[in-house]
Design a protein around this motif. Structure first.
Motif, PDB file in Angstrom:
ATOM      1  N   GLY A 151      -6.141 -21.458  35.267  1.00 37.82           N
ATOM      2  CA  GLY A 151      -5.235 -22.482  35.368  1.00 37.82           C
ATOM      3  C   GLY A 151      -4.310 -23.064  36.468  1.00 37.82           C
ATOM      4  N   TYR A 152      -3.859 -22.301  36.930  1.00 41.94           N
ATOM      5  CA  TYR A 152      -3.093 -22.705  38.327  1.00 41.94           C
ATOM      6  C   TYR A 152      -4.196 -23.027  39.110  1.00 41.94           C
ATOM      7  N   VAL A 153      -5.606 -22.873  39.147  1.00 35.93           N
ATOM      8  CA  VAL A 153      -6.153 -23.434  39.996  1.00 35.93           C
ATOM      9  C   VAL A 153      -6.882 -24.923  39.597  1.00 35.93           C
ATOM     10  N   GLY A 154      -6.377 -25.067  38.009  1.00 34.72           N
ATOM     11  CA  GLY A 154      -6.838 -26.362  37.854  1.00 34.72           C
ATOM     12  C   GLY A 154      -6.057 -27.586  37.613  1.00 34.72           C
ATOM     13  N   LEU A 155      -4.371 -26.821  37.801  1.00 35.40           N
ATOM     14  CA  LEU A 155      -2.928 -27.118  38.392  1.00 35.40           C
ATOM     15  C   LEU A 155      -2.801 -27.619  39.593  1.00 35.40           C
ATOM     16  N   SER A 156      -3.193 -27.406  40.624  1.00 33.61           N
ATOM     17  CA  SER A 156      -3.465 -27.088  41.371  1.00 33.61           C
ATOM     18  C   SER A 156      -3.495 -28.872  42.443  1.00 33.61           C
ATOM     19  N   THR A 157      -4.397 -29.732  41.525  1.00 31.52           N
ATOM     20  CA  THR A 157      -5.202 -30.601  42.207  1.00 31.52           C
ATOM     21  C   THR A 157      -3.808 -31.511  41.750  1.00 31.52           C
ATOM     22  N   ALA A 158      -3.376 -31.448  40.583  1.00 33.06           N
ATOM     23  CA  ALA A 158      -2.109 -32.540  39.812  1.00 33.06           C
ATOM     24  C   ALA A 158      -0.889 -32.195  41.047  1.00 33.06           C
ATOM     25  N   ILE A 159      -0.443 -30.715  41.118  1.00 30.67           N
ATOM     26  CA  ILE A 159       0.586 -30.708  42.317  1.00 30.67           C
ATOM     27  C   ILE A 159      -0.091 -30.793  43.444  1.00 30.67           C
ATOM     28  N   PHE A 160      -0.794 -31.013  44.168  1.00 27.51           N
ATOM     29  CA  PHE A 160      -1.331 -31.516  45.881  1.00 27.51           C
ATOM     30  C   PHE A 160      -0.866 -33.583  44.903  1.00 27.51           C
ATOM     31  N   THR A 161      -1.798 -33.371  44.475  1.00 28.50           N
ATOM     32  CA  THR A 161      -1.511 -35.315  44.023  1.00 28.50           C
ATOM     33  C   THR A 161      -0.613 -35.332  43.648  1.00 28.50           C
ATOM     34  N   ASP A 162       0.642 -35.335  42.768  1.00 28.56           N
ATOM     35  CA  ASP A 162       1.510 -35.775  42.200  1.00 28.56           C
ATOM     36  C   ASP A 162       2.882 -35.387  43.346  1.00 28.56           C
ATOM     37  N   VAL A 163       2.685 -34.734  43.917  1.00 32.84           N
ATOM     38  CA  VAL A 163       4.133 -34.246  45.350  1.00 32.84           C
ATOM     39  C   VAL A 163       3.620 -35.050  45.931  1.00 32.84           C
ATOM     40  N   CYS A 164       2.120 -35.828  46.506  1.00 28.30           N
ATOM     41  CA  CYS A 164       1.089 -36.753  47.894  1.00 28.30           C
ATOM     42  C   CYS A 164       2.393 -38.188  47.515  1.00 28.30           C
ATOM     43  N   THR A 165       1.700 -38.138  46.067  1.00 26.53           N
ATOM     44  CA  THR A 165       2.505 -39.987  45.720  1.00 26.53           C
ATOM     45  C   THR A 165       3.713 -39.565  45.994  1.00 26.53           C
ATOM     46  N   PHE A 368      -6.271 -40.241  37.556  1.00 31.76           N
ATOM     47  CA  PHE A 368      -7.475 -39.449  36.578  1.00 31.76           C
ATOM     48  C   PHE A 368      -7.558 -38.483  37.177  1.00 31.76           C
ATOM     49  N   VAL A 369      -7.711 -38.672  38.991  1.00 35.55           N
ATOM     50  CA  VAL A 369      -7.440 -36.907  39.258  1.00 35.55           C
ATOM     51  C   VAL A 369      -6.848 -36.432  38.466  1.00 35.55           C
ATOM     52  N   SER A 370      -5.690 -36.389  39.346  1.00 33.08           N
ATOM     53  CA  SER A 370      -4.544 -35.596  38.160  1.00 33.08           C
ATOM     54  C   SER A 370      -4.726 -35.115  36.520  1.00 33.08           C
ATOM     55  N   MET A 371      -4.893 -35.900  36.255  1.00 33.12           N
ATOM     56  CA  MET A 371      -5.286 -35.805  34.268  1.00 33.12           C
ATOM     57  C   MET A 371      -6.744 -34.615  34.596  1.00 33.12           C
ATOM     58  N   THR A 372      -7.854 -34.916  35.392  1.00 29.50           N
ATOM     59  CA  THR A 372      -8.729 -33.691  35.110  1.00 29.50           C
ATOM     60  C   THR A 372      -8.336 -32.431  35.495  1.00 29.50           C
ATOM     61  N   SER A 373      -7.417 -32.817  37.048  1.00 34.16           N
ATOM     62  CA  SER A 373      -6.736 -31.564  36.574  1.00 34.16           C
ATOM     63  C   SER A 373      -5.753 -30.850  35.688  1.00 34.16           C
ATOM     64  N   ILE A 374      -4.844 -31.475  35.724  1.00 31.16           N
ATOM     65  CA  ILE A 374      -4.173 -31.055  34.587  1.00 31.16           C
ATOM     66  C   ILE A 374      -4.813 -30.809  32.945  1.00 31.16           C
ATOM     67  N   TRP A 375      -5.529 -31.312  32.606  1.00 28.56           N
ATOM     68  CA  TRP A 375      -6.428 -30.789  31.085  1.00 28.56           C
ATOM     69  C   TRP A 375      -7.273 -30.253  31.294  1.00 28.56           C
ATOM     70  N   GLY A 376      -7.955 -29.771  32.031  1.00 32.70           N
ATOM     71  CA  GLY A 376      -8.411 -28.596  33.053  1.00 32.70           C
ATOM     72  C   GLY A 376      -7.629 -27.110  33.327  1.00 32.70           C
ATOM     73  N   PHE A 377      -6.306 -27.255  33.182  1.00 26.92           N
ATOM     74  CA  PHE A 377      -5.251 -26.438  33.101  1.00 26.92           C
ATOM     75  C   PHE A 377      -5.744 -25.861  31.443  1.00 26.92           C
ATOM     76  N   PHE A 378      -5.666 -26.893  31.095  1.00 24.39           N
ATOM     77  CA  PHE A 378      -5.333 -26.626  29.337  1.00 24.39           C
ATOM     78  C   PHE A 378      -6.949 -25.693  28.894  1.00 24.39           C
ATOM     79  N   GLY A 379      -7.802 -27.170  29.742  1.00 23.45           N
ATOM     80  CA  GLY A 379      -9.178 -25.729  29.321  1.00 23.45           C
ATOM     81  C   GLY A 379      -9.291 -23.695  29.824  1.00 23.45           C
ATOM     82  N   ARG A 380      -8.360 -23.879  30.966  1.00 24.98           N
ATOM     83  CA  ARG A 380      -8.441 -22.088  31.402  1.00 24.98           C
ATOM     84  C   ARG A 380      -7.452 -21.489  30.164  1.00 24.98           C
ATOM     85  N   ILE A 381      -6.500 -22.040  30.788  1.00 22.91           N
ATOM     86  CA  ILE A 381      -5.218 -21.559  29.785  1.00 22.91           C
ATOM     87  C   ILE A 381      -5.416 -21.089  28.517  1.00 22.91           C
TER      88      ILE A 381
END
Length: 548
Positions: A151-165, A368-381
């Motif tokens: 789940g955290y692997v999935g969140l990592s894309t959103a973490i990087f994307t949102d922090v960079c933005t 969309f990159v961030s959404m795929t990451s966040i919803w991927g997290f929900f799927g995993r966890i």
């Protein structure tokens, strides 16, 4: 070593190691962030879509060399495996930053492929170290462990994307700095604390693990909702951006309270009268084996009996398998191909999200990159925890959850093929959730069917589906069909705008998903007995756990 201090320190160290493992996973999903800087590479190097997708495949090919990490997992310590991963990532993403920031001239195409491959391979070392160590440390809660870490692997894309933005206005060069430096620093922290520690030996410890995992789940969900809220609000200026990043860091650091709580709690409960689980299991197995031996002694030796004894030496599902024994089973290849159908098509969407968004009229695809990451997290966890619950309650085979997710994934591809207003939002969520389920379910399934002894290598053989799927669905399918629809641009590249650009690609991937559903149902049928056995063992322990 002090006898009184050993249990408390061991428990605290195990949870401290798990916290650092969570941090490593929170920064190891950088392979899924290619869309955030792919356009910069495409314009800088004047690439066609097929050439760009081949770069993406090179990134995923790095995962094929994860076999090396799997082999090393039984020979090298966890800290050494982590160090290899963090240094390789520093070099791989560091060189990409030098190119995108124009610090150096664009390298020859084949050299860029090498450095993208290094960046992709770096995560296999991190993931192998974390997953193998944590599943061995918490082997009685494999579903929650897999769900949380993946789940955290999935969140990592959103973490990087949102922090960079938030901090760098989504600048591709700054994004690559984060990808190279942050994982390096976090892995150095994990090197100090992540170790193999004996798993739970009593019902009380197992129940304590479940409670702590519930806390990890809650924290992770809070982080996911926080990230999604930031994307939806859309206010990403000065002070708000800094405040967002600061709160996010506090949330990510908050699980550190768990090992401290575990240490204090274990000091107050050194004496525990619970019956050890391992002892009760050994006693049960001894009774069964003793009864079987007594029955054998009553019969005279015969050729038929000798043949049966020979067959008993072959491992069955649920036993420890060697690599050769694993790869000779039908079940492994059914799991392998069904995994390919899920992750291969999912990667095609993630790798091409930049071009999919542009084709459908979106100039900024970061949401969309961030959404795929966040919803991927929900799927995993959620899938890790829910599947574990249904095994304990009803003995439901884990592969059934893969089948359910694959059906929904096929629907998501058809929705994106229709290209209705808002379809990319729906598609991003659906693909994210289902891709996450596929990863989180397959990890514990492999360990339950083929054992933990060679799990590091078995896991990395399954992960070969990432580069293979990326090559087949992203490199060939998406690359060739997109270029067939695209128009050339000055300088040698190409572009395509309109729903037709990816329609056929989505239809083919929907059909592939249906094939995956059939394979998952077949595997669920073939493994129903082993999950019924796991269900029986877990329920048999409840009476002893409640005896006081």
């Amino acid at each position: 070593m002090g006898i009184g201090r050993s249990p408390s320190s061991s428990s605290a160290l195990k949870w401290l190691g798990f916290v650092t493992a969570v941090w490593v996973q929170a920064i190891s999903g950088n392979n899924y962030t290619f869309s955030n800087y792919s356009d910069a590479l495409k314009s800088l190097m004047n690439l066609t879509q097929l050439e760009l997708n081949s770069l993406s495949v090179a990134k995923d090919v790095g995962k094929a060399f994860g076999i090396l990490a799997g082999l090393a997992s039984d020979r090298l310590s966890t800290p050494v495996i982590l160090l290899i991963g963090c240094f390789e990532g520093l070099i791989g993403y560091g060189v990409q930053w030098l190119v995108v920031s124009r610090t150096i001239q664009p390298l020859p195409y084949w050299q860029m492929c090498v450095f993208l491959c290094m960046g992709g391979n770096s995560t296999t070392w991190m993931n192998t170290a974390v997953l193998v160590t944590c599943i061995r440390n918490f082997r009685r809660n494999r579903g929650p462990v897999s769900g949380i870490l993946k789940g955290y692997v999935g969140l990592s894309t959103a973490i990087f994307t949102d922090v960079c933005t938030a901090l760098f206005s989504a600048d591709p060069a700054s994004f690559l700095v984060l990808l190279s430096v942050v994982p390096f620093a976090v892995c150095l922290t994990a090197v100090l604390f992540l170790r193999e520690i004996p798993p739970a030996a009593s019902v009380a410890e197992e129940n304590e693990e479940s409670r702590y995992f519930a806390v990890f789940n809650i924290v992770a969900v809070v982080i996911a909702v926080y990230l999604q809220s930031y994307d939806i609000i859309g206010v990403k200026t000065g002070a708000i951006s800094i405040a967002f990043a600061s709160v996010l860091l506090v949330l990510l650091a908050s699980p550190i309270a768990i090992p401290f709580h575990a240490y204090v709690r274990s000091l107050n409960h050194e004496e525990d009268a619970e019956e050890p689980l391992l002892r009760s299991e050994i006693a049960e197995e001894t009774v069964v084996v003793g009864a079987a031996a007594a029955a054998d002694n009553e019969l005279p030796p015969s050729p038929k009996l000798l043949k049966e004894e020979e067959e008993k030496k072959r491992p069955v599902l649920g036993d420890e398998h060697t690599i050769v024994e694993t790869m000779l089973t039908v079940d492994f290849w059914v799991l392998f191909v069904s995994f390919l159908c899920g992750v291969g098509t999912g990667l095609a969407v993630m790798n091409n999200m930049g071009q999919i968004g542009l084709a459908l009229g979106y100039t900024d695809v970061s949401i969309f990159v961030s959404m795929t990451s966040i919803w991927g997290f929900f799927g995993r966890i959620l899938s890790g925890t829910i599947s574990e619950h249904f095994i304990k309650k009803y003995g439901t085979p884990r592969p059934l959850w893969n089948a359910a997710s694959q059906i929904i994934m096929a629907v998501g591809y058809l929705v994106m093929a229709l290209a209705m207003p808002g379809s990319l939002y729906i598609g991003s969520m659906v693909v994210g959730v289902c891709y996450g389920v596929r990863l989180a379910i397959t990890v514990p399934t492999a360990s339950e069917l083929f054992g933990l002894k060679y799990y590091g290598l078995i896991y990395n053989i399954l992960v070969l589906n990432l580069p293979l799927g990326s090559f087949l669905f992203s490199g060939l399918l998406a690359g060739l069909l997109y270029d067939a629809q695209a128009t050339p641009t000055p300088g040698g590249g190409n572009t395509c705008v309109g729903a037709h650009c990816f329609r056929l690609i989505f239809i083919v991937m929907a059909i592939t998903s249906i094939v995956g559903v059939a394979l998952d149902i077949l595997l669920a049928f073939r493994t129903k007995d082993i999950y019924a056995k796991i269900h029986g063992i877990k329920n048999a322990k409840k009476p002893s756990g409640n005896h006081r």
